[in-house]
Design a protein around this motif. Structure first.
Motif, PDB file in Angstrom:
ATOM      1  N   ILE A 191      37.109  39.951  50.733  1.00  0.00           N
ATOM      2  CA  ILE A 191      35.854  40.698  50.583  1.00  0.00           C
ATOM      3  C   ILE A 191      36.128  42.096  50.026  1.00  0.00           C
ATOM      4  N   SER A 238      27.291  39.139  43.738  1.00  0.00           N
ATOM      5  CA  SER A 238      27.445  40.159  44.770  1.00  0.00           C
ATOM      6  C   SER A 238      26.073  40.669  45.194  1.00  0.00           C
ATOM      7  N   LEU A 268      31.639  36.263  53.076  1.00  0.00           N
ATOM      8  CA  LEU A 268      30.665  37.074  52.354  1.00  0.00           C
ATOM      9  C   LEU A 268      29.387  37.222  53.164  1.00  0.00           C
ATOM     10  N   GLN A 280      31.110  42.061  47.752  1.00  0.00           N
ATOM     11  CA  GLN A 280      31.559  41.039  46.805  1.00  0.00           C
ATOM     12  C   GLN A 280      32.613  40.153  47.453  1.00  0.00           C
ATOM     13  N   ALA A 281      32.730  38.934  46.930  1.00  0.00           N
ATOM     14  CA  ALA A 281      33.725  37.985  47.442  1.00  0.00           C
ATOM     15  C   ALA A 281      34.776  37.712  46.381  1.00  0.00           C
ATOM     16  N   GLU A 336      27.733  40.719  54.322  1.00  0.00           N
ATOM     17  CA  GLU A 336      26.358  41.077  53.983  1.00  0.00           C
ATOM     18  C   GLU A 336      25.554  41.429  55.230  1.00  0.00           C
TER      19      GLU A 336
END
Length: 360
Positions: free
Chosen positions: A130, A94, A59, A50-51, A63
C-alpha cells in the motif's frame, strides 16, 4: 453591496493591463466564486491510497483508515469530494479524497491528525503493498481563479458557506483566466529560473518522501458534471466532447516537460457507496501559469475542447444541463506540502520536485 469580479480587477492602479479586448461580449454566460469578505485564504488537501499489485483487502483497509481520518471531527472540512484515479500520474483505481477549509486552524488540525506514516504502519504486514499520499496547499483569495459554466451544481470550493456566484464578462478570450486573478494586476507570476526535475528521481516504494513547491507553481482542478443531462445531451457529451477532453489530457501526459505538467491526475467522482456518478475532473499541478496558458491558447488538443464546449452550449441552449468548471491556485513558494509513503514513483510530484527522502 456585493463587489463584482470586474470591480475587483478593473482598478486604476493596475501595473499590467487586462487582456480583455475592447467592447468584448461573452458568447455564453459564465459565473465566478465570491467568498465572504472575512475569508482570506482557501485551504485544500488531497489524500490518496494506492495498491501495489492485487491485494484488494489491504487496499480496502487503507481506504477505511483514510476515510475515518478525513471525516473525523478534528479539523473537520467544510466539503469533501471522493474520487478514483482513471488516468495520469498515479496508480489507476487509487481512491482520492479532496477536502477544503476556509479556517486555518481547522486545516492545520486536520493535517496534524492525518499522520500518514502512522496510518501506513497501522496496516501491519499489509502496508508493504500500500502507498499513501497527501498534497496540501494554501491559496490567498487574490491568487484564486474560478469559472463556472452553470449554477446547477456546487463542486469543490464552491461549497464554501456564504459563497456567492456573480456572472462576469472575463471569459471567452485568450488571457481571460489571468484577468480573473486579482493578483494579476501587479504580478506576472514568473517561475524561478530553476525548475528542472530531480535527477535521479526518488524510487518512491520503500521511502517516506516530503517536499514543497517552488514559487508560482500552479494547481488546477477542472471538472465536468453531466449527472442531470437527458439522454440526448449525455450522448452528445460522452461521444464527442469527452473524447476531445481526454485527447487534451493525453497530450499533457505524453509531453510533461514541454507542457509543464508535473502532477496531473484524471479522476472519476464516486458517491459514499463507492458508485460512479456522472462527474469527473482533471486535478494536479503545472510548472507555472504561463505553461498552462500556452497550452490552452495554442495547442490543437485544447482548441478542440474549447470549440467543442461552445458548440455543445449553443446546441442545447438555455436548457443545457452539462456543466464545466475549474478552480486555479497560483502558489507562492512554500505554500504547498507533498507527502508520499511507499508510493509508486509515478505518483503525483515525486518525479518533478526535490524531495527529502527517508527509508521506511
Amino acid at each position: 453591496m456585493s463587489t463584482t469580479l470586474e470591480e475587483v480587477v478593473e482598478t486604476k492602479d493596475r501595473r499590467y493591463p487586462l487582456k480583455r479586448p475592447p467592447n468584448h461580449k461573452v458568447p455564453v454566460p459564465r459565473w465566478t466564486l465570491k467568498l465572504p469578505d472575512a475569508v482570506t485564504h482557501i485551504y485544500t488537501l488531497y489524500v490518496g491510497a494506492q495498491a501495489h499489485g492485487a491485494d484488494h483487502s489491504a487496499l480496502a483497509s487503507a481506504e477505511q483508515i483514510m476515510e475515518k481520518l478525513i471525516r473525523s471531527d478534528q479539523g473537520k472540512p467544510m466539503a469533501v469530494d471522493i474520487l478514483r484515479v482513471t488516468h495520469g500520474f498515479d496508480v489507476v483505481d487509487s481512491k482520492v479524497w479532496v477536502a477544503y477549509w476556509t479556517d486555518a486552524k481547522a486545516f492545520q488540525a486536520k493535517l496534524d491528525a492525518l499522520g500518514l506514516r502512522k496510518a501506513w504502519n497501522d496496516l501491519g504486514e499489509a502496508k508493504h503493498s500500500i502507498g499513501l499520499w497527501s498534497e496540501s496547499f494554501t491559496t490567498p483569495v487574490e491568487r484564486l481563479e474560478t469559472n463556472y459554466a452553470s449554477l446547477l451544481h456546487q463542486p469543490g470550493i464552491s461549497q464554501a458557506p456564504g459563497a456567492e456566484f456573480p456572472a462576469h464578462n472575463l471569459t471567452a478570450y485568450w488571457g481571460a483566466g489571468r484577468d480573473r486573478l486579482p493578483a494579476s494586476k501587479d504580478d506576472l507570476f514568473h517561475p524561478p529560473d530553476e525548475t528542472r526535475p530531480p535527477d535521479p528521481a526518488p524510487v518512491g516504494v520503500g521511502q517516506y518522501l516530503t517536499g514543497t513547491n517552488y514559487d508560482n507553481m500552479c494547481h488546477i482542478r477542472s471538472g465536468q458534471w453531466w449527472e442531470q443531462c437527458p439522454p440526448d445531451e449525455r450522448e452528445a457529451y460522452e461521444s464527442d466532447l469527452q473524447i476531445k477532453l481526454m485527447g487534451g489530457m493525453q497530450h499533457l501526459w505524453d509531453n510533461p516537460l514541454e507542457t509543464g505538467t508535473i502532477g496531473l491526475r484524471f479522476l472519476q467522482n464516486v458517491n459514499g457507496a463507492d458508485e460512479k456518478i456522472r462527474e469527473s475532473c482533471g486535478a494536479g499541478f503545472f510548472r507555472n501559469w504561463a505553461d498552462l496558458e500556452y497550452w490552452s491558447s495554442t495547442h490543437p488538443s485544447h482548441l478542440a475542447i474549447f470549440v467543442g464546449a461552445l458548440a455543445h452550449a449553443r446546441k442545447f441552449g438555455p436548457d443545457k444541463k452539462f456543466m464545466t468548471w475549474h478552480e486555479v491556485s497560483i502558489l507562492k513558494e512554500g505554500e504547498a506540502r507533498f507527502e508520499y509513503v511507499n508510493c509508486e514513483p509515478s505518483t503525483g510530484l515525486i518525479r518533478w520536485v526535490k524531495m527529502e527522502q527517508q527509508e521506511l
